[in-house]
Design a protein around this motif. Structure first.
Motif, PDB file in Angstrom:
ATOM      1  N   UNK A   1       0.821  -1.209   0.000  1.00 21.57           N
ATOM      2  CA  UNK A   1       0.000   0.000   0.000  1.00 21.57           C
ATOM      3  C   UNK A   1       0.861   1.268   0.000  1.00 21.57           C
ATOM      4  N   UNK A   2       1.952   1.232   0.728  1.00 25.95           N
ATOM      5  CA  UNK A   2       2.766   2.433   0.882  1.00 25.95           C
ATOM      6  C   UNK A   2       3.736   2.658  -0.272  1.00 25.95           C
ATOM      7  N   UNK A   3       4.325   1.580  -0.798  1.00 28.07           N
ATOM      8  CA  UNK A   3       5.411   1.753  -1.757  1.00 28.07           C
ATOM      9  C   UNK A   3       5.070   1.378  -3.198  1.00 28.07           C
ATOM     10  N   UNK A   4       4.203   0.423  -3.404  1.00 28.72           N
ATOM     11  CA  UNK A   4       3.910  -0.036  -4.766  1.00 28.72           C
ATOM     12  C   UNK A   4       2.632   0.591  -5.304  1.00 28.72           C
ATOM     13  N   UNK A   5       1.579   0.554  -4.523  1.00 25.87           N
ATOM     14  CA  UNK A   5       0.289   1.068  -4.969  1.00 25.87           C
ATOM     15  C   UNK A   5       0.327   2.527  -5.435  1.00 25.87           C
ATOM     16  N   UNK A   6       1.074   3.412  -4.771  1.00 27.51           N
ATOM     17  CA  UNK A   6       1.098   4.811  -5.233  1.00 27.51           C
ATOM     18  C   UNK A   6       1.692   5.007  -6.629  1.00 27.51           C
ATOM     19  N   UNK A   7       2.386   4.016  -7.149  1.00 25.27           N
ATOM     20  CA  UNK A   7       2.973   4.138  -8.481  1.00 25.27           C
ATOM     21  C   UNK A   7       1.934   3.946  -9.588  1.00 25.27           C
ATOM     22  N   UNK A   8       0.740   3.512  -9.222  1.00 21.58           N
ATOM     23  CA  UNK A   8      -0.307   3.240 -10.201  1.00 21.58           C
ATOM     24  C   UNK A   8      -1.540   4.084  -9.882  1.00 21.58           C
ATOM     25  N   UNK A   9      -2.328   4.408 -10.901  1.00 22.27           N
ATOM     26  CA  UNK A   9      -3.564   5.163 -10.612  1.00 22.27           C
ATOM     27  C   UNK A   9      -4.544   4.289  -9.827  1.00 22.27           C
TER      28      UNK A   9
END
Length: 87
Positions: free
Chosen positions: A20-28
């Motif tokens: 949630x913190x590091x991977x998810x923000x890279x995608x819309x």
């Protein structure tokens, strides 16, 4: 044994939180449900344990696609792989 299960639960939840913190923000944002699929998985693990929680999380992710309506879908009280239709 309970301590081990608790530590495994915390470890899996930690991995989801890292996603949630590091991977998810890279995608819309694309999750069609509330709560998000990752939060659903965390709630399912907390409510139903590691095995059932992961199974519920996987099936939730499989349901999260452009061909479904989405909406509110909280973790049900009883284990199921289907959408929670409690009103």
């Amino acid at each position: 044994m309970t301590i081990l299960k608790n530590q495994i639960n915390k470890g899996i939840i930690f991995l989801i939180r890292c996603y949630q913190k590091y991977i998810s923000p890279m995608f819309p944002p694309t999750c069609r449900y509330y709560p998000t699929c990752s939060n659903y998985a965390i709630d399912a693990i907390k409510k139903h344990g590691i095995v059932k929680g992961i199974i519920m999380g996987i099936f939730r992710i499989l349901r999260c696609n452009p061909f479904v309506e989405g909406g509110v879908d909280v973790v049900p009280e009883k284990f199921t792989i289907f959408r929670n239709d409690d009103k």
